[in-house]
Design an enzyme around this catalytic site. Structure first.
Site, PDB file in Angstrom:
ATOM      1  N   GLY A 189      24.872   1.148  30.941  1.00 53.54           N
ATOM      2  CA  GLY A 189      25.767   0.988  29.802  1.00 53.54           C
ATOM      3  C   GLY A 189      25.529  -0.299  29.054  1.00 53.54           C
ATOM      4  O   GLY A 189      25.601  -0.347  27.815  1.00 53.54           O
ATOM      5  N   GLY A 223       2.322   7.958   2.658  1.00 52.55           N
ATOM      6  CA  GLY A 223       2.249   6.971   3.717  1.00 52.55           C
ATOM      7  C   GLY A 223       0.931   7.118   4.437  1.00 52.55           C
ATOM      8  O   GLY A 223       0.009   6.331   4.267  1.00 52.55           O
ATOM      9  N   LEU A 237       0.815  -1.215   0.000  1.00 53.06           N
ATOM     10  CA  LEU A 237       0.000   0.000   0.000  1.00 53.06           C
ATOM     11  C   LEU A 237       0.849   1.266   0.000  1.00 53.06           C
ATOM     12  O   LEU A 237       0.725   2.106  -0.888  1.00 53.06           O
ATOM     13  CB  LEU A 237      -0.935   0.005   1.225  1.00 53.06           C
ATOM     14  CG  LEU A 237      -1.720   1.296   1.479  1.00 53.06           C
ATOM     15  CD1 LEU A 237      -2.615   1.631   0.274  1.00 53.06           C
ATOM     16  CD2 LEU A 237      -2.554   1.179   2.751  1.00 53.06           C
ATOM     17  N   GLN A 291      14.660   1.532  45.805  1.00 51.79           N
ATOM     18  CA  GLN A 291      13.257   1.891  45.570  1.00 51.79           C
ATOM     19  C   GLN A 291      13.027   2.427  44.163  1.00 51.79           C
ATOM     20  O   GLN A 291      11.989   2.144  43.546  1.00 51.79           O
ATOM     21  CB  GLN A 291      12.795   2.928  46.599  1.00 51.79           C
ATOM     22  CG  GLN A 291      11.287   3.167  46.548  1.00 51.79           C
ATOM     23  CD  GLN A 291      10.824   4.156  47.592  1.00 51.79           C
ATOM     24  OE1 GLN A 291      11.191   5.329  47.545  1.00 51.79           O
ATOM     25  NE2 GLN A 291      10.038   3.689  48.547  1.00 51.79           N
ATOM     26  N   GLU A 346       1.416   1.180  10.010  1.00 52.60           N
ATOM     27  CA  GLU A 346      -0.034   0.902  10.064  1.00 52.60           C
ATOM     28  C   GLU A 346      -0.806   2.022  10.755  1.00 52.60           C
ATOM     29  O   GLU A 346      -1.789   1.797  11.457  1.00 52.60           O
ATOM     30  CB  GLU A 346      -0.297  -0.451  10.729  1.00 52.60           C
ATOM     31  CG  GLU A 346       0.206  -1.590   9.855  1.00 52.60           C
ATOM     32  CD  GLU A 346      -0.029  -2.954  10.445  1.00 52.60           C
ATOM     33  OE1 GLU A 346      -1.152  -3.216  10.913  1.00 52.60           O
ATOM     34  OE2 GLU A 346       0.917  -3.756  10.447  1.00 52.60           O
ATOM     35  N   GLN A 367      17.365   2.047  30.098  1.00 55.46           N
ATOM     36  CA  GLN A 367      17.887   2.909  31.164  1.00 55.46           C
ATOM     37  C   GLN A 367      18.260   2.104  32.407  1.00 55.46           C
ATOM     38  O   GLN A 367      19.293   2.353  33.037  1.00 55.46           O
ATOM     39  CB  GLN A 367      16.831   3.966  31.531  1.00 55.46           C
ATOM     40  CG  GLN A 367      17.308   5.008  32.535  1.00 55.46           C
ATOM     41  CD  GLN A 367      18.331   5.964  31.946  1.00 55.46           C
ATOM     42  OE1 GLN A 367      18.405   6.126  30.722  1.00 55.46           O
ATOM     43  NE2 GLN A 367      19.128   6.577  32.804  1.00 55.46           N
TER      44      GLN A 367
END
Length: 380
Positions: free
Chosen positions: A339, A130, A124, A277, A362, A335
């Site tokens: 690293g 788009g 499509l 926490q 979509e 996160q």
């Protein structure tokens, strides 16, 4: 009230076992090498996972939209790329042909596609268009007793390897927009030029640019009705938006599960990360997002399965929210891993890249909000 039946849970087990046995071992290869898992598609076909809604007499799973969502969730938990590949293959192509194809088209194509022997793609989007699908420029013109298709398509999942294409083409003046679009079933031949597109995430999906150069199709290859393609496209995309929400749910789950395992094993300052926490709060936010996406996605699929008029609105709500939540959950997972999360060794990094397409493909987030508002106005 449970939105899933015992049968859906059996489908889930089949999909989960398949994902862990077959998809898990090739998930990183798909991502790193842009590897298209042709053999694994045949294995999926044997279980009905590849075309979940295609009737059993054609070799499909014979399931409903909730079955689709459950399958895509379990596949996405292992590989966003494989899940999206199956969504485009089994819903945008196979389900569309099941719903709108002629008896002859279905008898010829669906058994081969359901078995994974032949590959189908939904064509499509175009370089020009788009979000504005009604503005497509690919044309089909009558020449003698045939239609001849010329034009280009872009971002076509499975397009690089497809044997069959559902091609949306203009069969009237451009000013007529959606009223002059027809969908054709086109077989792969030398008239189709397919070029690979390197994408950021969901790699290994055979994403391609397609060029059609005087591709001839007969009158009996129209899918649906002449100039009635818009109905085929919109119905298929509405269903696809719920299906891709299942992909989103799976990707979010996969990233969350890795982040949780990381937090439980990672030590710093003499404690496990999960004992802090802030880590606990982040994991709670991620789980709440996943359960929100799950509720919306399952509910939208249920509405479709029972023929509710509320389905149209909820398909767009589910797509908007599931996509956004998947991006957020995968971001939080990266996160949390620090690293390591930014390295190619992390699955969270892969899921993070996979998730972004969910806000674009979509129907972008912006298109979802536009449609939701239009439906709001219509109902008030």
């Amino acid at each position: 009230m449970s939105l899933l039946t015992q049968e859906h849970e059996l489908v889930r087990k089949t999909a989960r076992d398949f994902a862990e046995k077959y998809v898990g071992p090739i998930a990183r290869r798909m991502d790193r090498e842009n590897y298209y898992p042709r053999d694994i598609l045949r294995d999926a076909g044997k279980l009905g996972i590849l075309t979940p809604t295609v009737p059993p007499e054609y070799g499909g799973g014979g399931g409903d939209l909730r079955s689709v969502v459950v399958i895509l969730e379990e596949l996405g938990r292992v590989s966003g790329g494989f899940s999206l590949l199956v969504e485009a293959y089994g819903v945008l192509f196979a389900d569309a042909l099941k719903n709108f194809g002629s008896a002859g088209q279905k008898e010829e194509v669906l058994p081969k596609v359901a078995a994974g022997e032949k590959i189908g793609a939904f064509a499509l989007s175009e370089p020009c268009c788009g979000s504005d699908a009604a503005a497509i420029q690919t044309r089909a013109e009558r020449r003698g007793g045939e239609w001849v298709i010329n034009g280009a398509k872009m971002w076509i999942t499975n397009g690089l390897y497809a044997d069959y294409y559902l091609v949306a083409a203009r069969t009237g003046p451009r000013e007529a927009r959606h009223k002059a679009i027809t969908v054709f079933l086109l077989r792969r031949s030398s008239c189709v030029e397919a070029s690979p597109i390197e994408v950021m995430g969901v790699r290994g999906t055979g994403t391609a640019e397609l060029k059609f150069n005087d591709c001839s199709v007969g009158e009996d290859e129209i899918v649906g009705e002449l100039n009635g393609g818009w109905r085929v496209l919109m119905h298929t995309l509405d269903v696809g938006r719920v299906a891709i929400s299942g992909v989103a749910l799976g990707i979010a789950r996969g990233a969350f599960e890795e982040a949780l395992a990381w937090a439980r094993s990672r030590e710093l300052f003499g404690k496990r990360l999960v004992e802090f926490q802030n880590a606990q709060f982040e994991l709670a936010e991620m789980l709440a997002s996943i359960e929100t996406a799950r509720a919306l996605t399952y509910y939208a699929a249920y509405l479709y399965d029972v023929g509710s008029p509320e389905f149209l609105l909820m398909s767009h709500v589910a797509k908007l929210q599931a996509a956004r939540l998947a991006v957020d959950v995968t971001r939080r997972a990266v996160q949390m891993e620090g690293g390591y999360g930014y390295s190619k060794e992390s699955k969270a990094e892969m899921f993070y890249r996979d998730a972004k397409i969910l806000e674009i493909g979509e129907g972008t987030n912006e298109v979802m909000k536009y449609v939701i508002y239009k439906l709001l106005e219509k109902s008030s």
